[in-house]
Design a protein around this motif. Structure first.
Motif, short mmCIF file in Angstrom:
data_model
loop_
_atom_site.label_atom_id
_atom_site.label_comp_id
_atom_site.label_asym_id
_atom_site.label_seq_id
_atom_site.Cartn_x
_atom_site.Cartn_y
_atom_site.Cartn_z
N TYR A 98 14.57 -8.66 1.59
CA TYR A 98 13.63 -9.33 2.49
C TYR A 98 14.33 -9.85 3.75
O TYR A 98 13.71 -10.55 4.55
CB TYR A 98 12.91 -10.49 1.77
CG TYR A 98 13.82 -11.53 1.15
CD1 TYR A 98 14.40 -12.54 1.92
CD2 TYR A 98 14.09 -11.52 -0.22
CE1 TYR A 98 15.24 -13.49 1.35
CE2 TYR A 98 14.92 -12.48 -0.80
CZ TYR A 98 15.48 -13.47 -0.01
OH TYR A 98 16.30 -14.42 -0.58
N GLY A 126 8.88 -8.52 3.96
CA GLY A 126 8.23 -8.74 2.68
C GLY A 126 9.19 -9.09 1.55
O GLY A 126 10.33 -8.60 1.52
N HIS A 134 2.12 1.13 1.99
CA HIS A 134 1.77 -0.26 1.70
C HIS A 134 0.37 -0.34 1.11
O HIS A 134 -0.56 0.33 1.54
CB HIS A 134 1.81 -1.07 3.00
CG HIS A 134 1.37 -2.49 2.86
ND1 HIS A 134 2.09 -3.45 2.19
CD2 HIS A 134 0.25 -3.12 3.30
CE1 HIS A 134 1.47 -4.60 2.24
NE2 HIS A 134 0.33 -4.42 2.90
N ARG A 139 3.60 -6.98 -1.71
CA ARG A 139 4.66 -7.85 -1.18
C ARG A 139 5.75 -7.08 -0.46
O ARG A 139 6.89 -7.52 -0.39
CB ARG A 139 5.27 -8.72 -2.29
CG ARG A 139 4.28 -9.66 -2.96
CD ARG A 139 4.97 -10.47 -4.05
NE ARG A 139 4.04 -11.41 -4.67
CZ ARG A 139 4.37 -12.23 -5.67
NH1 ARG A 139 5.60 -12.21 -6.16
NH2 ARG A 139 3.48 -13.06 -6.17
N ARG A 140 5.40 -5.93 0.06
CA ARG A 140 6.33 -5.12 0.83
C ARG A 140 5.78 -4.91 2.25
O ARG A 140 4.56 -4.83 2.44
CB ARG A 140 6.56 -3.75 0.17
CG ARG A 140 7.33 -3.84 -1.15
CD ARG A 140 7.55 -2.45 -1.74
NE ARG A 140 8.33 -2.53 -2.98
CZ ARG A 140 9.65 -2.46 -3.04
NH1 ARG A 140 10.35 -2.28 -1.91
NH2 ARG A 140 10.29 -2.54 -4.18
N SER A 141 6.69 -4.80 3.21
CA SER A 141 6.30 -4.53 4.59
C SER A 141 6.18 -3.02 4.81
O SER A 141 7.01 -2.26 4.32
CB SER A 141 7.33 -5.11 5.56
OG SER A 141 7.43 -6.51 5.42
N GLN A 228 4.73 -12.11 2.84
CA GLN A 228 3.88 -11.27 2.00
C GLN A 228 3.91 -9.81 2.45
O GLN A 228 3.51 -8.92 1.70
CB GLN A 228 2.44 -11.78 2.05
CG GLN A 228 2.22 -13.15 1.43
CD GLN A 228 2.18 -13.10 -0.10
OE1 GLN A 228 2.09 -12.03 -0.70
NE2 GLN A 228 2.24 -14.27 -0.73
N GLY A 229 4.39 -9.55 3.66
CA GLY A 229 4.43 -8.20 4.21
C GLY A 229 4.62 -8.20 5.71
O GLY A 229 4.81 -7.14 6.31
#
Length: 263
Positions: A98, A126, A134, A139-141, A228-229
């Motif tokens: 992150y 994220g 996505h 919780r990933r960008s 969160q992203g």
């Protein structure tokens, strides 16, 4: 009475001297040798003139190629629109990290190519890192290249060049993943045009790809932890970014982990 004849040797000497005077340096005779055995210089012929001119002419200077953004591979570079002249490059440490860094590039002169104008800046992405696909809640960008056309925030416009929507709905509270306060995170935001409609407030919830693909992916004020992203940078840098991103330069964000961006 008889006239005495000259000896043959005495008669030949003047004739030999006369012949040498008539031949000179334009003859086809072999050039004289220096004591070291090197031919004398003599007059330059046509071939010598051409060789001298070739040696005297400077070699043409190659035209340098426009500078590219470092560490971006051909697939990523191909996604940057030809008209884009600002690129905010966010590079994650690893696919599941992150933590990332951000550099703003500009190509005001396309012939010169890209050059860094701000950064590197510390950034967060994220909590679970990055993804090429996505979806809501992962919780990933999202990786990729996205245009930047709209901004806003809870605080008054700090001098943004992009259209800016000041609204109290940008207020946020609660805690982040590590218990850090989220208050002030949306004081300034720039909407990343992932699964959204361009030309409207970042608060608009239209999702062209569907709700399951997530949305509300912004650049916003850093709260000291993962997002969160979204992508987050410190507040004073958000203000600088807002005052620098110019809609006339068609800005984009290039985002992802280093390995993905290098493809």
């Amino acid at each position: 009475m008889s006239v005495p004849r000259r000896p043959p040797a005495l008669l030949a000497a003047p004739l030999l001297a006369l012949a040498l005077l008539l031949t000179g340096c334009g003859s086809d005779a072999a050039p004289a040798k220096t004591p070291e055995g090197v031919p004398g210089q003599g007059a330059a012929g046509p071939q010598s003139d051409a060789a001298s001119a070739l040696r005297a002419s400077p070699a043409p200077t190659p035209t340098p190629s426009p500078a590219e953004i470092p560490d971006l591979g051909p697939e990523t570079l191909a996604q940057i629109p030809a008209e884009a002249r600002q690129a905010f490059v966010v590079t994650g440490e690893e696919a599941d990290s992150y933590r990332s860094s951000a550099v703003l590039y500009s190509r005001a002169d396309p012939a010169q190519g890209w050059e860094p104008v701000a950064g590197p800046w510390p950034a967060h992405n994220g909590m679970e890192g990055w993804t090429d696909h996505h979806v809501a809640g992962d919780r990933r960008s999202p990786t990729g290249v996205y245009t930047l056309t709209d901004a806003g925030g809870r605080l008054p416009d700090p001098g943004a060049l992009l259209p800016y929507d000041e609204h109290p709905r940008f207020a946020v509270d609660g805690e982040g993943f590590f218990g850090e306060p989220l208050e002030g995170s949306f004081d300034y935001v720039v909407a990343i045009n992932y699964n959204r409609t361009e030309g409207v407030s970042p608060l608009d919830r239209t999702r062209p790809l569907g709700l399951e693909r997530g949305g509300g992916i912004w650049i916003h004020v850093d709260h000291g932890g993962p997002t969160q992203g979204c992508v987050s940078i410190p507040e004073e840098l958000m203000e600088e970014l807002l005052r620098t991103l110019d809609p006339a330069m068609k800005p984009v964000i290039v985002m992802g982990d280093g390995e993905t961006l290098g493809r």
